[in-house]
Design a protein around this motif. Structure first.
Motif, PDB file in Angstrom:
ATOM      1  N   GLN A  64      -5.304 -33.832   3.977  1.00 58.68           N
ATOM      2  CA  GLN A  64      -4.523 -32.611   4.257  1.00 58.68           C
ATOM      3  C   GLN A  64      -3.211 -32.610   3.475  1.00 58.68           C
ATOM      4  O   GLN A  64      -2.828 -31.594   2.896  1.00 58.68           O
ATOM      5  CB  GLN A  64      -4.220 -32.513   5.753  1.00 58.68           C
ATOM      6  N   ASN A  65      -2.530 -33.736   3.471  1.00 59.84           N
ATOM      7  CA  ASN A  65      -1.258 -33.829   2.744  1.00 59.84           C
ATOM      8  C   ASN A  65      -1.455 -33.633   1.250  1.00 59.84           C
ATOM      9  O   ASN A  65      -0.596 -33.044   0.579  1.00 59.84           O
ATOM     10  CB  ASN A  65      -0.578 -35.158   3.031  1.00 59.84           C
ATOM     11  N   SER A  66      -2.556 -34.098   0.704  1.00 63.15           N
ATOM     12  CA  SER A  66      -2.796 -33.942  -0.735  1.00 63.15           C
ATOM     13  C   SER A  66      -3.016 -32.482  -1.107  1.00 63.15           C
ATOM     14  O   SER A  66      -2.763 -32.075  -2.245  1.00 63.15           O
ATOM     15  CB  SER A  66      -3.994 -34.792  -1.185  1.00 63.15           C
ATOM     16  N   LEU A  67      -3.476 -31.685  -0.167  1.00 62.78           N
ATOM     17  CA  LEU A  67      -3.692 -30.258  -0.440  1.00 62.78           C
ATOM     18  C   LEU A  67      -2.378 -29.492  -0.530  1.00 62.78           C
ATOM     19  O   LEU A  67      -2.303 -28.466  -1.203  1.00 62.78           O
ATOM     20  CB  LEU A  67      -4.564 -29.636   0.658  1.00 62.78           C
ATOM     21  N   TRP A  68      -1.340 -29.985   0.123  1.00 64.22           N
ATOM     22  CA  TRP A  68      -0.056 -29.270   0.155  1.00 64.22           C
ATOM     23  C   TRP A  68       0.928 -29.802  -0.873  1.00 64.22           C
ATOM     24  O   TRP A  68       1.987 -29.226  -1.050  1.00 64.22           O
ATOM     25  CB  TRP A  68       0.540 -29.374   1.549  1.00 64.22           C
TER      26      TRP A  68
END
Length: 69
Positions: A64-68
């Protein structure tokens, strides 16, 4: 891998490699929640795999963090 998909009242929907199935909540030992990874015991009961569940949660958070970023 067995994963809790959802919990509705006394019915737990468990997802495995072949699809999903329902089981009575009385077959689960300890506190469970959606997303938990399970191990099936020889007597038909299920227990939460604490280590695998924590690793899965960390992997999902990292994704999830890599998407943002």
């Amino acid at each position: 891998m067995l994963t809790i998909e959802k919990i509705e009242g006394k019915i737990v929907t468990v997802e495995d490699d072949d699809g999903s199935f329902n089981a009575d909540i009385s077959l689960f030992d300890g506190k469970i929640r959606e997303g938990d990874i399970l191990t099936r015991l020889p007597d038909g009961h299920f227990i939460k795999d604490e280590k695998a569940t924590e690793q899965r949660r960390k992997d999902i958070l990292k994704l999830q963090n890599s998407l943002w970023n």
